[in-house]
Design an enzyme around this catalytic site. Sequence first.
Site, short mmCIF file in Angstrom:
data_model
loop_
_atom_site.label_atom_id
_atom_site.label_comp_id
_atom_site.label_asym_id
_atom_site.label_seq_id
_atom_site.Cartn_x
_atom_site.Cartn_y
_atom_site.Cartn_z
N ALA A 96 10.98 -2.53 5.25
CA ALA A 96 11.16 -1.26 6.03
C ALA A 96 11.24 -0.13 4.98
O ALA A 96 12.14 0.80 5.18
CB ALA A 96 12.56 -1.26 6.73
N PRO B 76 9.71 -4.27 -1.04
CA PRO B 76 11.09 -4.02 -0.20
C PRO B 76 10.76 -3.96 1.43
O PRO B 76 9.46 -3.49 1.60
CB PRO B 76 11.54 -2.73 -0.63
CG PRO B 76 10.91 -2.53 -2.05
CD PRO B 76 9.46 -3.15 -1.95
N GLY C 187 8.11 1.64 3.97
CA GLY C 187 7.07 2.52 4.12
C GLY C 187 5.73 1.92 3.11
O GLY C 187 4.92 2.63 2.83
N LEU C 188 5.89 0.44 2.84
CA LEU C 188 4.91 0.24 1.71
C LEU C 188 3.95 -1.06 2.40
O LEU C 188 3.18 -1.52 1.69
CB LEU C 188 5.72 -0.30 0.37
CG LEU C 188 6.48 0.48 -0.32
CD1 LEU C 188 7.41 -0.14 -1.26
CD2 LEU C 188 5.61 1.55 -0.91
N ALA C 189 4.21 -1.42 3.76
CA ALA C 189 3.45 -2.35 4.47
C ALA C 189 3.73 -3.58 4.03
O ALA C 189 2.67 -4.60 4.28
CB ALA C 189 1.82 -1.91 4.58
N GLY C 190 4.75 -3.96 3.78
CA GLY C 190 5.10 -5.30 3.42
C GLY C 190 4.78 -6.24 4.35
O GLY C 190 4.16 -7.39 4.02
N GLY C 191 5.08 -6.04 5.77
CA GLY C 191 4.86 -6.96 6.69
C GLY C 191 3.33 -7.10 7.08
O GLY C 191 2.91 -8.14 7.18
N ASP D 141 -1.79 -1.42 9.69
CA ASP D 141 -2.03 -1.26 8.33
C ASP D 141 -2.82 -2.71 7.88
O ASP D 141 -3.00 -2.82 6.77
CB ASP D 141 -0.83 -1.14 7.28
CG ASP D 141 -0.34 0.30 7.81
OD1 ASP D 141 -1.04 1.26 7.83
OD2 ASP D 141 1.00 0.47 7.36
N LYS E 283 0.66 -1.15 0.06
CA LYS E 283 0.16 0.13 -0.02
C LYS E 283 0.96 1.14 0.13
O LYS E 283 2.10 1.24 0.37
CB LYS E 283 -0.98 0.14 1.27
CG LYS E 283 -0.55 0.04 2.65
CD LYS E 283 -0.18 1.66 3.15
CE LYS E 283 1.02 1.74 4.28
NZ LYS E 283 1.41 2.77 4.29
O1 C5P Z 1 0.96 -0.46 13.93
P1 C5P Z 1 2.35 -0.73 13.62
O2 C5P Z 1 3.10 -1.89 14.41
O3 C5P Z 1 2.43 -0.81 12.04
O4 C5P Z 1 3.06 0.67 13.88
C1 C5P Z 1 4.53 0.51 13.99
C2 C5P Z 1 4.89 1.64 14.89
O5 C5P Z 1 4.39 3.11 14.38
C3 C5P Z 1 4.13 1.77 16.18
O6 C5P Z 1 4.76 0.95 17.37
C4 C5P Z 1 4.25 3.24 16.66
O7 C5P Z 1 5.37 3.71 17.17
C5 C5P Z 1 3.92 3.94 15.22
N1 C5P Z 1 2.59 4.25 14.93
C6 C5P Z 1 2.06 5.55 15.58
N2 C5P Z 1 0.91 5.60 15.15
C7 C5P Z 1 0.06 5.03 14.11
C8 C5P Z 1 0.63 3.95 13.40
C9 C5P Z 1 1.88 3.56 13.81
O8 C5P Z 1 2.70 6.11 16.43
N3 C5P Z 1 -1.24 5.48 13.60
#
Ligand code: C5P
Length: 300
Positions: free
Chosen positions: A99, A97, A101-105, A139, A11
């Site tokens: 880490a 790729p 910013g494309l929500a791969g995980g 995500d 995404k």
């Molecule tokens: O939800 P996810 O594990 O993908 O988020 C990774 C990190 O990004 C979180 O631990 C948090 O520090 C930050 N985050 C945030 N606010 C969001 C989404 C993510 O602060 N809405």
Amino acid sequence: MPKIICKAYGKINLTLDVLGKRPDGYHDLLTLFQGISLYDEITLTKGDSEAEEIVLTCDLAGLSTGPDNLAYQAAYLLKEKFPQIVGLRIDIRKRIPLAAGLAGGSADAAAVLLGLNRLYNLDLSLEELGKLGARLGSDVPFCLHPLTAIGEGRGELLSEVSSPSPELWLVLCKPPFGVSTKEVYQHLSQVQVTKRPDLAGALAGLQSRNRKLFYASLGNILENSTFDLYPQLQTWAQEIEALGAEKVMMAGSGPTLMAFVENKKEAEKLKSSFKKPNWSLEVVRTTTCEDLKGRLIADE
Ligand code: C5P
């Protein structure tokens, strides 16, 4: 053994605004999510009923195949609720790729939830899967149905946009390093935000097919934070713009830079003229309903 293959689409965020910090440490967002045609391929195979464990493999060295992998965690979550899931094998062909910013995980986790739901006939609705998915990552709910949607809360509260984006072409340009989403959010309070994205303008631009309005409305607040942490990104964004992109902005928490162009031919042209060794460069388009219809393939 019965198996299912699922496409895990990545995404981007066409607009991403951060509204404030929440008591739980996350941030409240207002974002326009968009699925992209780049996907990982997840194969789920029903295992030996004697074996209890989840076995995970990945064709990319460097990605953990243990319990810290989100795909593993997604399977574990369903396995706890549904004891008929035993001895599962998950094979990941990684194309998004890491880490970046494309929500791969999150995409992989969503694909595991969707795939297991089908493989074991669990009959869970998208909404139910979304509630489970939100426990794994903000995500994941969007990645269950990655077309065009407004995201609020942590990003898990979704309202689908009735007419999804028209086909947009872009080049994803990822430098040879990754960033920590957590660090990018944490650093945001230390930078000054000058321009906020305009969600209403982006939606109006999409609906009226007004590219000028659409591109002028896009934006990503997190750019301020990531560019401050990695100042070179700003220079690279300018370089990409000079190659003829209609709009350049960062994907999610970065560091991937997205170059929007008019069509596939322009995308290929930009890709070949951006000469950066060790970068990952991918020509992608936005996802369509057709992409989602064909994303699960059963192989009994
Ligand atoms: O939800 P996810 O594990 O993908 O988020 C990774 C990190 O990004 C979180 O631990 C948090 O520090 C930050 N985050 C945030 N606010 C969001 C989404 C993510 O602060 N809405």
